[in-house]
Design a protein around this motif. Sequence first.
Motif, PDB file in Angstrom:
ATOM      1  N   PHE A   2       0.671  -1.370  -0.163  1.00 16.30           N
ATOM      2  CA  PHE A   2      -0.201  -0.042  -0.165  1.00 16.30           C
ATOM      3  C   PHE A   2       0.691   1.096   0.025  1.00 16.30           C
ATOM      4  N   GLY A   3       0.392   2.344  -0.548  1.00 15.95           N
ATOM      5  CA  GLY A   3       1.147   3.682  -0.563  1.00 15.95           C
ATOM      6  C   GLY A   3       0.484   4.426   0.775  1.00 15.95           C
ATOM      7  N   THR A   4      -0.802   4.207   0.874  1.00 18.49           N
ATOM      8  CA  THR A   4      -1.271   4.919   2.207  1.00 18.49           C
ATOM      9  C   THR A   4      -2.245   4.305   2.761  1.00 18.49           C
ATOM     10  N   VAL A   5      -2.018   4.195   4.180  1.00 16.43           N
ATOM     11  CA  VAL A   5      -3.122   3.670   5.171  1.00 16.43           C
ATOM     12  C   VAL A   5      -3.481   4.626   6.059  1.00 16.43           C
ATOM     13  N   LEU A   6      -4.896   4.359   6.169  1.00 11.91           N
ATOM     14  CA  LEU A   6      -5.627   5.308   7.054  1.00 11.91           C
ATOM     15  C   LEU A   6      -5.707   4.424   8.419  1.00 11.91           C
ATOM     16  N   ILE A   7      -5.640   5.026   9.723  1.00 13.64           N
ATOM     17  CA  ILE A   7      -5.527   4.462  10.833  1.00 13.64           C
ATOM     18  C   ILE A   7      -6.820   4.862  11.590  1.00 13.64           C
ATOM     19  N   ALA A   8      -7.692   4.042  11.604  1.00 14.75           N
ATOM     20  CA  ALA A   8      -9.279   3.993  12.066  1.00 14.75           C
ATOM     21  C   ALA A   8      -9.328   3.750  13.472  1.00 14.75           C
ATOM     22  N   ASN A   9      -8.302   4.530  14.255  1.00 14.82           N
ATOM     23  CA  ASN A   9      -8.326   4.274  15.779  1.00 14.82           C
ATOM     24  C   ASN A   9      -7.605   5.455  16.511  1.00 14.82           C
ATOM     25  N   ARG A  10      -7.264   5.133  17.763  1.00 15.39           N
ATOM     26  CA  ARG A  10      -6.690   6.292  18.522  1.00 15.39           C
ATOM     27  C   ARG A  10      -5.838   5.719  19.527  1.00 15.39           C
ATOM     28  N   GLY A  11      -5.506   6.623  20.555  1.00 16.64           N
ATOM     29  CA  GLY A  11      -4.574   5.829  21.579  1.00 16.64           C
ATOM     30  C   GLY A  11      -3.358   5.182  21.186  1.00 16.64           C
ATOM     31  N   GLU A  12      -2.758   4.266  22.082  1.00 17.08           N
ATOM     32  CA  GLU A  12      -1.614   3.757  21.593  1.00 17.08           C
ATOM     33  C   GLU A  12      -1.488   2.815  20.587  1.00 17.08           C
ATOM     34  N   ILE A  13      -2.466   1.997  20.232  1.00 19.61           N
ATOM     35  CA  ILE A  13      -2.575   1.325  19.282  1.00 19.61           C
ATOM     36  C   ILE A  13      -2.222   2.004  17.879  1.00 19.61           C
ATOM     37  N   ALA A  14      -2.966   3.038  17.864  1.00 19.19           N
ATOM     38  CA  ALA A  14      -2.832   4.079  16.650  1.00 19.19           C
ATOM     39  C   ALA A  14      -1.542   4.436  16.530  1.00 19.19           C
ATOM     40  N   VAL A  15      -0.654   4.738  17.484  1.00 20.49           N
ATOM     41  CA  VAL A  15       0.698   4.985  17.327  1.00 20.49           C
ATOM     42  C   VAL A  15       1.307   3.832  16.874  1.00 20.49           C
ATOM     43  N   ARG A  16       1.050   2.696  17.395  1.00 21.40           N
ATOM     44  CA  ARG A  16       1.897   1.489  17.123  1.00 21.40           C
ATOM     45  C   ARG A  16       1.596   0.881  15.735  1.00 21.40           C
ATOM     46  N   VAL A  17       0.353   1.442  14.961  1.00 27.53           N
ATOM     47  CA  VAL A  17       0.266   1.006  13.825  1.00 27.53           C
ATOM     48  C   VAL A  17       0.962   1.826  12.734  1.00 27.53           C
ATOM     49  N   LEU A  18       0.786   3.168  13.351  1.00 28.74           N
ATOM     50  CA  LEU A  18       1.576   4.457  12.302  1.00 28.74           C
ATOM     51  C   LEU A  18       3.169   3.815  12.264  1.00 28.74           C
ATOM     52  N   ARG A  19       3.776   3.321  13.468  1.00 29.65           N
ATOM     53  CA  ARG A  19       5.079   3.186  13.424  1.00 29.65           C
ATOM     54  C   ARG A  19       5.490   1.937  12.368  1.00 29.65           C
ATOM     55  N   ALA A  20       4.424   0.955  12.661  1.00 26.05           N
ATOM     56  CA  ALA A  20       4.691  -0.163  11.478  1.00 26.05           C
ATOM     57  C   ALA A  20       4.871   0.247  10.222  1.00 26.05           C
ATOM     58  N   CYS A  21       3.682   1.081   9.761  1.00 28.67           N
ATOM     59  CA  CYS A  21       3.517   1.711   8.577  1.00 28.67           C
ATOM     60  C   CYS A  21       4.901   2.423   8.044  1.00 28.67           C
ATOM     61  N   ARG A  22       5.330   3.197   8.931  1.00 29.10           N
ATOM     62  CA  ARG A  22       6.344   4.137   8.565  1.00 29.10           C
ATOM     63  C   ARG A  22       7.467   3.115   8.462  1.00 29.10           C
ATOM     64  N   GLU A  23       7.873   2.091   8.885  1.00 27.50           N
ATOM     65  CA  GLU A  23       8.842   1.320   8.656  1.00 27.50           C
ATOM     66  C   GLU A  23       8.527   0.493   7.311  1.00 27.50           C
ATOM     67  N   LEU A  24       7.633   0.266   6.774  1.00 30.16           N
ATOM     68  CA  LEU A  24       7.171  -0.204   5.602  1.00 30.16           C
ATOM     69  C   LEU A  24       7.122   0.756   4.482  1.00 30.16           C
ATOM     70  N   GLY A  25       7.518   2.100   4.732  1.00 26.99           N
ATOM     71  CA  GLY A  25       7.439   3.208   3.787  1.00 26.99           C
ATOM     72  C   GLY A  25       5.962   3.512   3.441  1.00 26.99           C
ATOM     73  N   ILE A  26       5.329   3.426   4.256  1.00 28.48           N
ATOM     74  CA  ILE A  26       3.679   3.495   3.920  1.00 28.48           C
ATOM     75  C   ILE A  26       3.140   4.829   4.604  1.00 28.48           C
ATOM     76  N   ARG A  27       2.712   6.026   3.943  1.00 25.94           N
ATOM     77  CA  ARG A  27       2.030   6.975   4.284  1.00 25.94           C
ATOM     78  C   ARG A  27       1.054   6.631   5.258  1.00 25.94           C
ATOM     79  N   THR A  28       0.856   7.674   6.235  1.00 27.55           N
ATOM     80  CA  THR A  28      -0.220   7.414   7.174  1.00 27.55           C
ATOM     81  C   THR A  28      -1.169   8.535   7.207  1.00 27.55           C
ATOM     82  N   VAL A  29      -2.417   8.206   7.417  1.00 26.29           N
ATOM     83  CA  VAL A  29      -3.590   9.213   7.698  1.00 26.29           C
ATOM     84  C   VAL A  29      -4.242   8.668   9.103  1.00 26.29           C
ATOM     85  N   ALA A  30      -4.233   9.718  10.069  1.00 27.32           N
ATOM     86  CA  ALA A  30      -4.763   9.719  11.191  1.00 27.32           C
ATOM     87  C   ALA A  30      -6.512  10.209  11.257  1.00 27.32           C
ATOM     88  N   VAL A  31      -7.182   9.536  11.734  1.00 24.54           N
ATOM     89  CA  VAL A  31      -8.445  10.293  11.908  1.00 24.54           C
ATOM     90  C   VAL A  31      -8.751  10.470  13.449  1.00 24.54           C
TER      91      VAL A  31
END
Length: 454
Positions: A2-31
């Motif tokens: 994927f090029g961009t992943v939207l994180i449909a959550n909040r709190g610590e799990i949203a940060v955790r998902v963002l970090r995994a995406c960043r390591e994979l070179g995926i742009r992130t969208v936080a709602v």
Amino acid sequence: MFGTVLIANRGEIAVRVLRACRELGIRTVAVHSTEDRDSAVVRMADRSVQIGPAPARQSYLNAAAIIEAARQTGAEAVHPGYGFLSENPDFAEVCEASGLTFIGPPAEVIATLGDKTAARAAMSAAGLPLLPGSIEPLVDVEGAARLAGEIGYPVIIKAAAGGGGRGMSIVEDPSEFSRAYQQTRGTAQTLFGDGRVYVERYLASARHVEIQILCDGYGNAIHLGERDCSVQRRHQKLVEETPAPGLPAELTARMGEVAVRGALATGYLGAGTFEFIVDTENNFYFMEVNCRIQVEHPVTEAVTGVDLITEQIRIAAGERLTLTQDDVRPRGVAIECRVNVEDPTRNFAPTPGVLEQFVPPGGPFLRVDTHGYAGYRVPAAYDSLLAKVIAWAPDRAQAIARMRRALGEFTIEGPGIRTTAQFLDRVLRDPLFAEAKHDTSLVARILEADAQAT
């Protein structure tokens, strides 16, 4: 990928998902809701979109707003985290219909396994052991009471659509059954919009043990060992560890094998958890499947070296599993403690407020997953989980010592702020826990003993 992943959550799990995406070179969208505009994930994401006011039903549970945010930002996939819409088959289906990849199992799999009675039927057909009880939802109190008598008391009444430790009642005596049945049905209707319930035997002295699985879209499935989740308050987990202390390796290996069998039988895809109850004779019984990443997934990552969020994303992107069962070689012991913004002396009432000081612990073989920072205002509208502390060590005694040291290092201060850190330390130094002789009643025993001491 994927090029961009939207994180449909909040709190610590949203940060955790963002970090995994960043390591994979995926742009992130936080709602985010209006309440979370200053949250850590909003600060860290490539883009953020406000999707509604503070109430979760108008924001994090607002599927239409989330889909629109994905459309506006060009996201190709949605990671739901845990809670909120993570196990909602309608949301998974809407994502697919909107051209988005839902990072989780297919909607039809979530629908089957998210319904506790349908899951019991599916696992029974797959040959997994079940506690004595009903397979189909119960339609009237008289038939339910007869079944409870045949099973033998105590029994537990559970919501068919329940989850997260909610929508269940333990019944010790037949005279209490009718009231508990009606109350559980009413609670289930209120919480889940579904009043169906079922009954099964209740094991008062038991262990709660779960198996982490990974399945790709090519018929490959593995398990990554077990986690003991027996330290609970009102069916809410507080401490998790792997491996499960005191259980024979042959037993947990069998649990892993049947979990994989159940996953393959239902066409599972991605990361998931099969939950079991283990009695005092080391018999185990299927309880339920969590069709998402678990809060406690870091302990499995700590002993296996497998990044479960990354694997989730890769599988959703159509890649094959990079591991075979023989590649999974757990090492050492990992323990996780959930530090909640709650006051244990007031029945764990939430204590939201501003964190004037927030300094997490550090040191070797220690991980802290958190969305907290100094100046952050912990909102009252959501779950009180602030941080997860994960300690790894070569053996259990060292892991406990490391965790106790870490809990003692935490600095979390602010007007009215209280946390569970000290209570968690109390749990870790309890003789039953230290000697791995505890079960799901441990926290209740500690609270009772402390009340009597005062």
